[in-house]
Motif scaffolding. Structure first.
Motif, PDB file in Angstrom:
ATOM      1  N   ASP B 394     -16.948   2.024  -7.007  1.00  0.00           N
ATOM      2  CA  ASP B 394     -16.685   2.090  -5.797  1.00  0.00           C
ATOM      3  C   ASP B 394     -15.811   2.969  -4.560  1.00  0.00           C
ATOM      4  N   ARG B 395     -15.408   3.253  -3.512  1.00  0.00           N
ATOM      5  CA  ARG B 395     -14.679   3.790  -2.761  1.00  0.00           C
ATOM      6  C   ARG B 395     -12.989   2.598  -2.846  1.00  0.00           C
ATOM      7  N   TYR B 396     -12.385   2.476  -2.928  1.00  0.00           N
ATOM      8  CA  TYR B 396     -10.928   1.903  -3.015  1.00  0.00           C
ATOM      9  C   TYR B 396      -9.731   2.754  -1.760  1.00  0.00           C
ATOM     10  N   ILE B 397      -9.428   1.730  -1.319  1.00  0.00           N
ATOM     11  CA  ILE B 397      -7.967   2.195  -0.557  1.00  0.00           C
ATOM     12  C   ILE B 397      -6.670   1.435  -1.476  1.00  0.00           C
ATOM     13  N   ALA B 398      -5.912   1.866  -1.706  1.00  0.00           N
ATOM     14  CA  ALA B 398      -4.292   1.614  -2.175  1.00  0.00           C
ATOM     15  C   ALA B 398      -3.522   1.783  -1.542  1.00  0.00           C
ATOM     16  N   THR B 399      -2.568   0.694  -0.953  1.00  0.00           N
ATOM     17  CA  THR B 399      -1.506   0.840   0.140  1.00  0.00           C
ATOM     18  C   THR B 399      -0.121   0.353  -1.346  1.00  0.00           C
ATOM     19  N   LEU B 400       1.049   1.546  -0.945  1.00  0.00           N
ATOM     20  CA  LEU B 400       1.833   0.577  -2.094  1.00  0.00           C
ATOM     21  C   LEU B 400       3.580   0.581  -1.263  1.00  0.00           C
ATOM     22  N   THR B 401       4.054  -0.191  -0.775  1.00  0.00           N
ATOM     23  CA  THR B 401       5.604  -0.710  -0.479  1.00  0.00           C
ATOM     24  C   THR B 401       6.684  -0.705  -1.155  1.00  0.00           C
ATOM     25  N   ALA B 402       7.654  -0.018  -1.332  1.00  0.00           N
ATOM     26  CA  ALA B 402       8.927  -0.713  -2.046  1.00  0.00           C
ATOM     27  C   ALA B 402       9.498  -1.692  -0.783  1.00  0.00           C
ATOM     28  N   ARG B 403      10.459  -1.727  -1.583  1.00  0.00           N
ATOM     29  CA  ARG B 403      10.884  -4.376  -1.245  1.00  0.00           C
ATOM     30  C   ARG B 403      12.421  -3.549  -1.625  1.00  0.00           C
ATOM     31  N   ASN B 404      13.184  -4.057  -1.192  1.00  0.00           N
ATOM     32  CA  ASN B 404      14.917  -4.145  -1.341  1.00  0.00           C
ATOM     33  C   ASN B 404      14.850  -5.608  -0.708  1.00  0.00           C
ATOM     34  N   LEU B 405      16.093  -5.440  -0.700  1.00  0.00           N
ATOM     35  CA  LEU B 405      17.165  -7.300  -0.417  1.00  0.00           C
ATOM     36  C   LEU B 405      16.617  -7.441   0.912  1.00  0.00           C
ATOM     37  N   VAL B 406      16.181  -6.518   1.841  1.00  0.00           N
ATOM     38  CA  VAL B 406      16.234  -6.736   3.095  1.00  0.00           C
ATOM     39  C   VAL B 406      15.117  -6.450   3.606  1.00  0.00           C
ATOM     40  N   GLY B 407      14.281  -5.958   3.306  1.00  0.00           N
ATOM     41  CA  GLY B 407      13.102  -5.674   3.689  1.00  0.00           C
ATOM     42  C   GLY B 407      11.911  -4.562   3.263  1.00  0.00           C
ATOM     43  N   LYS B 408      11.231  -4.307   3.067  1.00  0.00           N
ATOM     44  CA  LYS B 408      10.085  -3.553   2.562  1.00  0.00           C
ATOM     45  C   LYS B 408       9.811  -2.213   3.412  1.00  0.00           C
ATOM     46  N   SER B 409       9.342  -1.386   2.535  1.00  0.00           N
ATOM     47  CA  SER B 409       9.564   0.475   3.205  1.00  0.00           C
ATOM     48  C   SER B 409       7.958   0.593   4.103  1.00  0.00           C
ATOM     49  N   ASP B 410       8.080   1.181   4.586  1.00  0.00           N
ATOM     50  CA  ASP B 410       6.045   1.365   5.430  1.00  0.00           C
ATOM     51  C   ASP B 410       5.219   1.594   4.115  1.00  0.00           C
ATOM     52  N   PRO B 411       4.266   1.280   4.204  1.00  0.00           N
ATOM     53  CA  PRO B 411       3.415   1.514   3.377  1.00  0.00           C
ATOM     54  C   PRO B 411       2.821   3.114   3.291  1.00  0.00           C
ATOM     55  N   SER B 412       2.876   3.494   1.247  1.00  0.00           N
ATOM     56  CA  SER B 412       1.969   4.311   1.616  1.00  0.00           C
ATOM     57  C   SER B 412       0.044   4.346   1.139  1.00  0.00           C
ATOM     58  N   VAL B 413      -0.519   4.724   1.857  1.00  0.00           N
ATOM     59  CA  VAL B 413      -1.560   4.595   2.548  1.00  0.00           C
ATOM     60  C   VAL B 413      -2.528   5.345   1.339  1.00  0.00           C
ATOM     61  N   LEU B 414      -3.299   5.407   0.422  1.00  0.00           N
ATOM     62  CA  LEU B 414      -3.943   5.810  -0.267  1.00  0.00           C
ATOM     63  C   LEU B 414      -5.632   6.155  -0.733  1.00  0.00           C
ATOM     64  N   THR B 415      -6.370   6.772  -0.476  1.00  0.00           N
ATOM     65  CA  THR B 415      -7.807   6.391   0.039  1.00  0.00           C
ATOM     66  C   THR B 415      -8.378   7.318  -2.038  1.00  0.00           C
ATOM     67  N   ILE B 416      -9.290   5.908  -2.497  1.00  0.00           N
ATOM     68  CA  ILE B 416      -9.676   6.392  -3.866  1.00  0.00           C
ATOM     69  C   ILE B 416     -11.260   6.461  -3.419  1.00  0.00           C
ATOM     70  N   PRO B 417     -11.699   7.557  -3.467  1.00  0.00           N
ATOM     71  CA  PRO B 417     -12.955   7.511  -3.270  1.00  0.00           C
ATOM     72  C   PRO B 417     -13.789   7.574  -4.123  1.00  0.00           C
ATOM     73  N   ALA B 418     -15.347   7.141  -4.283  1.00  0.00           N
ATOM     74  CA  ALA B 418     -16.603   6.186  -4.871  1.00  0.00           C
ATOM     75  C   ALA B 418     -16.502   7.390  -5.478  1.00  0.00           C
ATOM     76  N   CYS B 419     -17.111   7.346  -7.169  1.00  0.00           N
ATOM     77  CA  CYS B 419     -17.528   8.270  -7.984  1.00  0.00           C
ATOM     78  C   CYS B 419     -18.138   8.872  -7.266  1.00  0.00           C
TER      79      CYS B 419
END
Lengths: 204, 869
Positions: B394-419
């Protein structure tokens, strides 16, 4: 407007050259400098008095020592009523201060000599007395410059001490020194006021 | 006595004079001036005045004076006799700095007597001191310095003078130096103008500098601020607060500052705008700094109005700004393992670490969220920069954030399309080119808005696998360079994938070089071998000639490297040929070894008629009627095989032609026997010889029996009759041949045959024969009777055979065979010849084994059989 300007322009042209040589003689600069010096002296006067008293032993070095009734006839007193002071004009104020500091320089020299005898191992006191005398001397010069700039007559230097001081006892010398250093402070305070008034009158 | 007295007196006088000169107690005269200092290059005159007493003693006057300078006599021209007692000497343009000048008298006996000596010193007057300036180091006494001017060669004293309008200060004395300095003895008094000047003085003069008038407070060089400290703020990650202790001069003057800072590992200083630090203060907050960065600070101060000197720089102090949340979302991409099974696929999510100025702190971990449809599937916390997950098709949406002591970065969003997603909308006009030692990639954006671009690249190599590197670019980018360690002379395969909101677009690829293998060749060479090229590839070569000033391109030319290296073809072909040759040889050898088998298979043993046991053949009289009609012949099964052999020639010649052919046959036979034998040779070499040689015998046979043409075949056998007895019968040899080789011909022939009656029986016969040959050894016996039966048709032959049989009976069974054959040969000889001709006309049918003629022989025999009829 464009046809008739020559007259005022010519006037300006005639007036400006004599003004230019007068510029260095402007009183603002020496007033400001004298005022700065007076302020600088003022910061050190209490220190000088404290240092002096500490080196003279009891009762001078006793805490809270004060002897306002002691005066020196050769030194004009700095205390003056506000009414009298306010009534004085610039020339009178300057000349009285000039007189006083002229006497003070001589007295400070005398005290320095006395202390060289009484406290030869107190270079700090001697240095402070020397510096105070030198500053007073400098202030005299500055005031002379102001009076020159203001076109006032510079009073003639007088020997106010004469042969009087010689032969005084150690205690008398200590008392004399006390009065001189105290009056130096008072006169510095008064001259700061005088110069502040002048400074306001002749802004840079 | 008198003489001795005079000597004594003289000696006494000399003693006295020498003694007096030596002790300088009472010189004989003196030089004026006593110790002169003169200016270099000036004229100088000295006078020597003698004393009266001396003149009397030595009997000399001024004329006797000799001047010496540094022990050399001065020429008389420079002398002048002033009077009886005085002589002067004059020197012009004196250049020596120091000379010894002596006045001497020439006494009795030309003895030079020194009277007086002086040292003349020369030098220059002092120059006016220039560039006088003073500086007041805070807490110290005033120091002034100036430029002393030229060298005077004399001792020169400098005196720094200072005074107030009302007071003079102590002089400051110093010697020459560069620059010459002097530190006054008194503490400076600020706010009182002082006048300062320098006086330079030596033996030749005294000169004063210009007076300068200044307030010492305007010449102050303060001490640097001390105890500089840096503190950060938890509230604001972009600021650092500096604080310090001002120098003591602050009680006298107002100050301004320079504050400089730099990132710790940087070397260039940034300066805070001076207008921000133009007033006295003891702390300052530096803004607009990067979070979580160590900064180094330093500062200095001077009088607020700019008069005076900057202090030295303070000691450096450093501080680290507080952390902030990561400023940027990490680059985010994925790889799908192509081998997916059971509806699952292995997806590797990959991302790049943020640069230090983007992390804004220490990255603690990364958070990955995978969403399938609308439902949140799973959260991952990863310390690494990759994560492998098994996903459905299926189709997925992946998000990624980097975290440090103060907070998280904005998310990187990536769509992994269906097969089954079909990527479309690639970038256009993809180009890659090197510039400034970077490999640039440029493209035209697709029409739709692109979220970001992913650039992947790897080195194309025959040997190594393509190891991908990648980077992410903003959706607005259309030109970038590859931020990796690229190597020259390597072909890079660059792939650009636009990433849309709904998934990646179709990747576009291009190949490019960072630099295409430049080869520097020394100018002395005019030849160069390019190495390590790929085979079967088109290369482009360009020569550039360089001088120090630059280079000029030559024309480009291209060439294609060959598919095979030199000798490679030979290396391939030669072994292959050898292998073929070897195999062939082996085959031949094998065949040779097994030749009997093969021969038996291909060329079955041909029965030698000569060895046929015809002799054993019992001479029962074949029924004559057989020859009269074929039907009868076939009906009579006992003789079928024998008679069928004769059929074939018969078929070729329709019966009506038989007469004609017989005519021909007869003609041939009677006319040219040799010729016929030749023809026979052409068709069957092995049999031709015997036929030729048999000519005589044939004739002899003919002589014996006029109609015995048929016996020719046997004549060869006749020859052999003596050595061996062959078991082979004629029929044995012919049958396999006909069966295997001649059948097509036969069939063809059959078609041509008019009389259909013949076809079937003949074939039957063939088969019969085959079976007979294969199965029964008895057949030989049986077949042997065949020719005999043919022969026996003729009365004559029979008669003869009777004779032979008689002979056999008489001579024994061993010879019986031979006789039989001989008789047969005699009988059939002419028949064979005629048959040969017949074959020739038949063509292909005639080209057969040597056994053939023999096999057909019965036919001819029968034809011949007709002839007599």
């Amino acid at each position: 407007c464009c046809i008739s300007p020559p007259a005022p322009l010519c006037l300006l042209a005639l007036l400006l050259p004599p003004l230019r040589p007068a510029a260095p003689l402007s009183p603002a600069e020496p007033i400001s400098q004298a005022y700065s010096l007076a302020l600088y002296m003022q910061k050190n006067t209490s220190t000088l008095l404290q240092t002096y008293l500490q080196h003279q032993g009891s009762p001078f070095s006793d805490p809270g020592f004060s002897a306002p009734e002691l005066q020196l006839s050769s030194l004009p007193p700095a205390t003056v009523s506000f009414k009298v002071w306010h009534a004085l004009d610039d020339g009178e104020r300057l000349s009285r201060a000039q007189e006083a500091f002229l006497a003070l320089t001589q007295h400070l020299q005398l005290v320095g000599d006395d202390q060289s005898d009484l406290n030869p191992d107190s270079p700090i006191l001697l240095a402070q007395l020397s510096a105070a005398r030198l500053r007073a001397q400098g202030l005299l010069g500055n005031m002379a410059a102001i009076m020159a700039a203001l076109g006032l007559p510079i009073p003639k230097e007088e020997d106010t001490l004469g042969l009087v001081p010689f032969g005084a006892s150690a205690f008398e010398r200590k008392c004399r020194g006390y009065v001189v250093t105290r009056e130096y402070g008072h006169w510095t305070d008064r001259v700061v006021r005088d110069l502040a008034l002048l400074k306001a009158k002749y802004p840079a | 006595m008198w003489m001795s007295k005079t000597w004594l007196v003289q000696a006494f006088f000399i003693f006295i004079t020498t003694e007096s000169i030596g002790k300088l107690l009472d010189p004989c005269g003196h030089i004026s001036p006593e110790s002169p200092v003169i200016q270099l290059g000036s004229n100088f005159t000295a006078v020597c005045v003698l004393k009266e007493k001396c003149m009397d003693n030595f009997h000399v006057n001024a004329n006797y004076i000799v001047w010496k300078i540094n022990h050399f006599t001065v020429p008389k021209e420079q002398y002048a006799i002033l009077n009886r007692t005085a002589s002067s000497v004059t020197f012009t343009n004196i250049t020596a700095l120091s000379v010894q000048l002596t006045c001497n008298i020439l006494t009795f006996g030309q003895i030079e007597q020194n009277v007086y000596g002086i040292t003349v010193i020369s030098g220059l007057p002092p120059e006016k001191p220039k560039n006088l300036n003073c500086i007041v180091y805070e807490g110290k006494k005033m120091m002034c310095q100036w430029d002393p001017g030229r060298e005077t060669y004399l001792e020169t004293n400098f005196t720094l003078k200072s005074e107030w309008a009302t007071e003079k200060f102590a002089d400051c004395q110093t010697k020459r130096a560069t620059p010459t300095t002097c530190i006054v003895d008194y503490s400076p008094v600020y706010f009182v103008n002082i006048e300062v000047w320098v006086e330079a003085e030596n033996a030749l003069g005294k000169v004063s500098s210009n007076h300068i008038n200044f307030d010492p407070v305007d010449k102050v060089k303060p001490s640097p601020p001390r105890n500089l400290s840096v503190s950060n703020s938890e509230e604001l990650s972009s600021i650092l607060k500096l604080s310090w202790i001002n120098p003591n001069i602050k009680s006298v003057i107002r100050l301004k500052y320079n504050i400089q800072y730099r990132i710790k590992d940087d070397s260039t200083w940034n300066q805070i705008p001076p207008e921000d630090t133009s007033t006295t203060r003891s702390s300052f907050t530096v803004q607009d700094l990067q979070p979580f960065t160590e900064y180094v600070f330093r500062m200095r101060c001077m009088k607020e109005d700019g008069k005076g000197f900057w202090s030295d720089w303070s000691e450096e102090a450093s501080g680290i700004t507080y952390e902030d949340r990561p400023s940027k979302a990490p680059s985010f991409w994925y790889k799908i393992d192509p081998s997916h099974t059971n509806g699952y696929r292995s997806v590797q999510l990959i991302w790049k670490t943020l640069s230090p100025f983007e992390t804004n702190g220490r990255i603690l971990d990364y958070e990955v969220t995978l969403t399938r449809w609308k439902s949140r599937l799973q959260n991952y916390t990863v310390n690494d920069t990759k994560l492998t997950v098994n996903l459905t098709n299926d189709r997925y949406i992946a998000t990624l954030t980097a975290r440090n002591l103060v907070g998280k970065s904005d998310p990187s969003v990536l769509t992994i399309p269906a097969c089954d997603f079909q990527a479309t909308r690639p970038v256009m006009d993809l180009k890659a080119f090197p510039k400034d030692n970077k490999l640039w990639v440029e493209w035209t954006a697709p029409n739709e808005s692109v979220r970001k671009y992913i650039l992947e690249w790897c080195v194309l190599s025959d040997k190594l696998p393509c190891i991908l590197d990648w980077q992410q670019e903003d959706g607005t980018t259309h030109r970038t360079y590859l931020r990796g360690n690229l190597v020259e002379s390597k072909c890079y395969l660059i792939t650009v994938t636009p990433v849309y909101a709904d998934g990646p677009g179709r990747p576009e690829s291009i190949k490019a070089y960072l630099k295409q293998a430049p080869v520097n060749v020394d100018s002395s060479h005019t030849e160069y071998t390019l190495s390590s090229l790929t085979s079967d590839t088109l290369y482009m070569v360009r020569m550039v000639a360089y001088t120090d000033e630059g280079g000029k391109d030559g024309p480009e030319f291209t060439f294609t490297t060959p598919k095979f290296a030199q000798g490679e073809i030979e290396a391939i072909v030669v072994p292959v040929c050898l292998a073929i040759l070897f195999t062939t040889l082996l085959g031949v050898l094998f065949c040779f070894n097994k030749r009997d088998l093969i021969k038996k298979h291909i060329w079955p043993n041909v029965p030698d008629p000569s060895k046929s046991h015809i002799a054993q053949w019992s001479p029962p009289t074949p029924p004559r009627h057989n020859f009269n009609s074929k039907d009868q012949m076939y009906s009579d099964s006992n003789f079928t095989d024998v008679s069928v052999v004769e059929i074939e020639p018969n078929d070729k010649k329709p019966l009506p032609d038989d007469l004609k052919s017989l005519d021909l046959f007869r003609k041939e036979k009677s006319g040219t026997e040799g010729h016929s034998s030749g023809i026979g040779g052409s068709s069957c070499m092995s049999s031709s010889r015997p036929s030729i040689s048999s000519g005589d015998e044939n004739e002899s046979a003919q002589n014996t029996s006029s109609t015995v043409q048929y016996s020719t075949v046997v004549h060869s056998g006749y020859r052999h009759q003596v050595p061996s007895v062959q078991v082979f019968s004629r029929s044995e040899s012919t049958q396999p041949l006909l069966d295997s080789e001649e059948r097509p011909e036969d069939l063809q022939l059959i078609d041509n045959v008019d009389s259909g009656d013949n076809i079937l029986p003949r074939q039957q016969y063939f088969k019969q024969n085959c079976s007979q040959q294969e199965t029964s050894p008895d057949i030989s016996q049986f077949e042997r009777s065949k020719p005999a039966s043919a022969v026996s048709e003729e009365d004559f032959v029979r008669h003869r055979q009777q004779q032979i049989s008689d002979m056999v009976q008489s001579s024994g069974s061993g010879q019986l065979k031979g006789f039989q054959e001989v008789s047969a040969a005699d009988a059939f000889g002419p028949g064979v010849e005629g048959q040969g001709e017949r074959f020739e006309t038949v063509g292909v049918a005639a080209v057969i084994d040597e056994g053939m003629p023999k096999s057909y022989l019965p036919q001819t025999v029968r034809q011949g059989g007709y002839v007599p009829q």
